[in-house]
Scaffold this motif. Structure first.
Motif, mmCIF file in Angstrom:
data_model
loop_
_atom_site.group_PDB
_atom_site.id
_atom_site.type_symbol
_atom_site.label_atom_id
_atom_site.label_comp_id
_atom_site.label_asym_id
_atom_site.label_seq_id
_atom_site.Cartn_x
_atom_site.Cartn_y
_atom_site.Cartn_z
ATOM 1 N N ALA A 170 1.301 -6.925 1.949
ATOM 2 C CA ALA A 170 -0.040 -7.184 2.515
ATOM 3 C C ALA A 170 -1.236 -7.489 1.622
ATOM 4 O O ALA A 170 -2.264 -8.347 2.040
ATOM 5 C CB ALA A 170 -0.435 -5.779 3.149
ATOM 6 N N SER A 171 -1.169 -7.066 0.274
ATOM 7 C CA SER A 171 -2.363 -7.557 -0.473
ATOM 8 C C SER A 171 -2.435 -8.796 -0.723
ATOM 9 O O SER A 171 -3.427 -9.343 -1.009
ATOM 10 C CB SER A 171 -2.151 -7.039 -2.012
ATOM 11 O OG SER A 171 -1.325 -5.632 -1.992
ATOM 12 N N ALA A 215 -4.507 1.439 -1.064
ATOM 13 C CA ALA A 215 -3.675 2.273 -0.063
ATOM 14 C C ALA A 215 -2.938 3.421 -0.596
ATOM 15 O O ALA A 215 -2.232 4.062 0.103
ATOM 16 C CB ALA A 215 -2.911 0.981 0.609
ATOM 17 N N GLN A 216 -2.654 3.342 -1.926
ATOM 18 C CA GLN A 216 -1.671 4.104 -2.377
ATOM 19 C C GLN A 216 -2.366 5.197 -3.415
ATOM 20 O O GLN A 216 -1.618 5.738 -3.915
ATOM 21 C CB GLN A 216 -0.472 3.202 -3.393
ATOM 22 C CG GLN A 216 0.208 2.427 -2.399
ATOM 23 C CD GLN A 216 1.592 1.859 -3.054
ATOM 24 O OE1 GLN A 216 1.867 2.046 -4.205
ATOM 25 N NE2 GLN A 216 2.242 0.922 -2.516
ATOM 26 N N LEU A 259 -7.930 -5.151 4.476
ATOM 27 C CA LEU A 259 -8.006 -6.322 3.435
ATOM 28 C C LEU A 259 -8.514 -7.452 4.020
ATOM 29 O O LEU A 259 -9.357 -8.142 3.308
ATOM 30 C CB LEU A 259 -6.661 -6.564 2.723
ATOM 31 C CG LEU A 259 -6.000 -5.257 1.916
ATOM 32 C CD1 LEU A 259 -4.426 -5.169 1.602
ATOM 33 C CD2 LEU A 259 -6.858 -5.420 0.424
ATOM 34 N N LYS A 303 1.605 7.502 3.464
ATOM 35 C CA LYS A 303 0.486 7.381 2.580
ATOM 36 C C LYS A 303 -0.147 8.819 2.114
ATOM 37 O O LYS A 303 -0.060 9.708 2.995
ATOM 38 C CB LYS A 303 -0.748 6.513 2.832
ATOM 39 C CG LYS A 303 -0.104 5.113 3.074
ATOM 40 C CD LYS A 303 0.265 4.202 2.154
ATOM 41 C CE LYS A 303 1.141 2.801 2.326
ATOM 42 N NZ LYS A 303 0.626 1.694 2.511
ATOM 43 N N TYR A 327 9.262 -2.779 -5.778
ATOM 44 C CA TYR A 327 9.437 -3.760 -4.529
ATOM 45 C C TYR A 327 10.809 -4.520 -5.172
ATOM 46 O O TYR A 327 10.489 -4.959 -6.425
ATOM 47 C CB TYR A 327 8.429 -4.527 -4.237
ATOM 48 C CG TYR A 327 7.275 -3.614 -3.498
ATOM 49 C CD1 TYR A 327 7.333 -3.200 -2.201
ATOM 50 C CD2 TYR A 327 6.344 -3.012 -4.559
ATOM 51 C CE1 TYR A 327 6.317 -2.392 -1.815
ATOM 52 C CE2 TYR A 327 5.381 -2.186 -4.104
ATOM 53 C CZ TYR A 327 5.390 -1.816 -2.700
ATOM 54 O OH TYR A 327 4.466 -0.895 -2.063
ATOM 55 N N TYR A 377 2.999 -4.540 -2.821
ATOM 56 C CA TYR A 377 3.372 -4.805 -1.382
ATOM 57 C C TYR A 377 2.548 -6.089 -0.952
ATOM 58 O O TYR A 377 1.641 -6.453 -1.213
ATOM 59 C CB TYR A 377 2.803 -3.587 -0.336
ATOM 60 C CG TYR A 377 3.089 -3.451 0.923
ATOM 61 C CD1 TYR A 377 4.453 -3.671 1.363
ATOM 62 C CD2 TYR A 377 2.143 -3.398 1.776
ATOM 63 C CE1 TYR A 377 4.627 -3.668 2.400
ATOM 64 C CE2 TYR A 377 2.536 -3.433 3.117
ATOM 65 C CZ TYR A 377 3.623 -3.544 3.484
ATOM 66 O OH TYR A 377 4.249 -3.558 4.875
ATOM 67 N N SER A 387 -5.133 2.607 3.438
ATOM 68 C CA SER A 387 -4.334 2.588 4.566
ATOM 69 C C SER A 387 -3.997 4.003 4.932
ATOM 70 O O SER A 387 -3.850 5.022 4.000
ATOM 71 C CB SER A 387 -2.900 1.840 4.517
ATOM 72 O OG SER A 387 -2.028 2.387 5.419
ATOM 73 N N VAL A 395 -4.781 -3.784 -7.477
ATOM 74 C CA VAL A 395 -3.927 -2.798 -6.474
ATOM 75 C C VAL A 395 -3.633 -1.413 -7.391
ATOM 76 O O VAL A 395 -3.165 -1.729 -8.649
ATOM 77 C CB VAL A 395 -2.705 -3.576 -5.854
ATOM 78 C CG1 VAL A 395 -1.799 -2.390 -5.231
ATOM 79 C CG2 VAL A 395 -2.959 -4.758 -5.291
ATOM 80 N N GLY A 415 -4.120 -0.698 6.896
ATOM 81 C CA GLY A 415 -4.762 -1.179 5.731
ATOM 82 C C GLY A 415 -4.707 -2.759 5.304
ATOM 83 O O GLY A 415 -5.416 -3.250 4.716
ATOM 84 N N THR A 416 -3.711 -3.316 6.029
ATOM 85 C CA THR A 416 -3.712 -4.768 6.108
ATOM 86 C C THR A 416 -4.866 -5.427 6.662
ATOM 87 O O THR A 416 -5.621 -6.254 6.025
ATOM 88 C CB THR A 416 -2.357 -5.456 6.779
ATOM 89 O OG1 THR A 416 -1.166 -4.733 6.380
ATOM 90 C CG2 THR A 416 -2.248 -6.718 6.444
HETATM 91 C C1 LIG Z 1 0.478 0.413 2.489
HETATM 92 C C2 LIG Z 1 -0.204 -0.835 1.756
HETATM 93 C C3 LIG Z 1 -0.972 -1.725 2.664
HETATM 94 C C4 LIG Z 1 -1.077 -1.837 3.942
HETATM 95 O O1 LIG Z 1 -1.278 -0.761 4.858
HETATM 96 P P1 LIG Z 1 -0.860 -0.840 6.393
HETATM 97 O O2 LIG Z 1 -1.683 0.400 6.930
HETATM 98 O O3 LIG Z 1 0.619 -0.711 6.500
HETATM 99 O O4 LIG Z 1 -1.180 -2.245 6.856
HETATM 100 C C5 LIG Z 1 -1.521 -2.394 1.635
HETATM 101 N N1 LIG Z 1 -1.450 -2.571 0.424
HETATM 102 C C6 LIG Z 1 -0.528 -1.637 -0.371
HETATM 103 C C7 LIG Z 1 -0.435 -1.472 -1.658
HETATM 104 C C8 LIG Z 1 0.030 -0.772 0.763
HETATM 105 O O5 LIG Z 1 1.061 0.197 -0.172
#
Ligand SMILES: *Cc1c(COP(=O)(O)O)cnc(C)c1O
Length: 381
Positions: A88-89, A159-160, A64, A191, A322, A86, A186, A131, A60-61
């Motif tokens: 990654a966003s 992703a969620q 993005l 997930k 978080y 999270y 992701s 998100v 998922g990263t």
């Molecule tokens: C899990 C997640 C990601 C990243 O996904 P990965 O597959 O772990 O890289 C990005 N954004 C959100 C909101 C997430 O929950």
């Protein structure tokens, strides 16, 4: 009784035959990279979401990052992102030399709002990343209107919330991840649609942009060994695609199981605390279905950590998603621009607590969790 945050094994045992057969087919054909199952899954997922372009990738990263790369943004361009999400966003924004601008979230839905985005706009703003946190869509209609009127790209971090559906004011519906310029998801195992390793996907209804995204995910090439842009190497393994194709067939049933479990928690917890004096159960938006990636409480009166500890002693896991809003993360110090006020992001990080939530929850488990929370309230409040 053994209680897990997520019960992937119990879920697997119910689809074991299908999954094992899918994996075996890949191994027997040795088509480990870009085998037929990858295209099959892309096609099925596109049909499920009502999206013409699905590009799979490694996680998922990456999804993005590739989305941002495809939009051709330049150093210093600002990308608006919620402060409560999270990492990654926001991480990928910085990684590409762009500037993340953090904005506050709605304290009920935990999601970013058009209003908060508007306050953070500057001449350098080029994109926004809503998100869909914990399984529920952001209120997309005003966000899309704001983006359209300011010429901003919208990258949905889905992703969620895969499988959630948003309803526009004129009654038409769209799946999360398919409303913006680009959607990302992701397939991390826990997930809602998870594989048995890492995986991700990008959604785009614009055929030209879709092609560019696919090219970037594949070393910037369309024709093998002819590289027209700088890309990266981000693929979904065929084995993971085979697993996902099976699980996609069960996704609506999984969402339904999560929803049922959420209602059961809601009812039990409301009986304990009808005035919501001690705990606030998840808010349900009127214009989005909720797929409960997390069942996240807000614990009032600074008692969150005490409740977590109390549950843990009873063998009940719980998680804080978080514990720090992004503006307080060391990695972003001096890099990110924070909006004027990030009050609710801060408040949420101090009060949220996610309970076990998965497709295999039983009333027995949930009764045990609810009873423990009842004891905590009686003893501590
Ligand atoms: C899990 C997640 C990601 C990243 O996904 P990965 O597959 O772990 O890289 C990005 N954004 C959100 C909101 C997430 O929950």
């Amino acid at each position: 009784m053994k209680i897990d945050m997520v019960d992937l094994n119990g879920q697997y045992l119910k689809i074991k035959n299908e999954v094992d057969a899918g994996i075996r087919t890949v191994i027997e054909s040795s088509a480990f990279i870009n085998g037929p199952a990858v295209n099959e899954f892309r096609r099925h997922l596109g049909r499920y979401l009502g999206c013409s372009g699905v590009i799979t990738c490694a996680n998922g990263t990456d999804a993005l990052q590739i989305a941002l790369m495809a939009l051709g943004l330049k150093q210093g361009d600002e990308v608006i992102v919620p402060a409560f999400t999270y990492v990654a966003s926001a991480e990928v924004i910085t990684l590409l030399g762009l500037t993340p601008v953090m904005v506050d979230v709605d304290p009920d839905t935990f999601n970013v709002t058009a209003e908060n985005i508007r306050k953070a706009l500057s001449p350098a703003t080029k994109a926004v990343i809503p998100v869909h946190l914990f399984g529920q869509s952001c209120d997309m209609e005003p966000i899309l209107e704001l983006a359209a009127s300011h010429g901003l790209y919208v990258i949905e971090d889905n992703a969620q919330a895969i499988g959630a559906e948003y309803t526009f004011s004129d009654g038409h519906k769209a799946m999360t991840g398919t409303m913006g310029t680009i959607g990302c998801t992701s397939f991390f195992p826990s997930k809602n649609l998870g594989c048995y390793g890492d995986g991700g996907a990008i959604f785009c209804n614009d055929p030209v942009l879709s092609e560019r995204i696919a090219m970037i995910a594949n070393h910037g090439q369309k024709i093998k060994y002819h590289h027209s842009v700088i890309g990266c190497n981000s693929r979904l393994d065929t084995i993971q695609a085979a697993v996902l194709d099976v699980k996609l067939g069960h996704l609506d049933e999984y969402s339904q199981a999560r929803r049922k479990a959420a209602i059961y928690y809601d009812e039990g917890l409301h009986r304990l605390d009808p005035e919501r004096q001690f705990i606030v159960t998840p808010h349900r938006s009127e214009n989005s279905t909720h797929v409960y990636h997390q069942y996240t409480l807000k614990v009032r009166g600074g008692r969150r950590d005490a409740l977590k500890e109390f549950l843990s002693k009873r063998g009940i896991p719980s998680m804080i998603y978080y514990p720090l809003p992004l503006q307080e993360q060391e990695a972003f110090r001096g890099i990110a621009k924070a909006g004027e006020e990030l009050k609710y992001a801060e408040e949420c990080s101090k009060s949220v607590l996610s309970l076990p939530m998965h497709t295999e929850l039983t009333h027995e488990i949930q009764d045990y969790v609810i009873a423990a929370i009842g004891d905590f309230i009686r003893e501590n409040c």
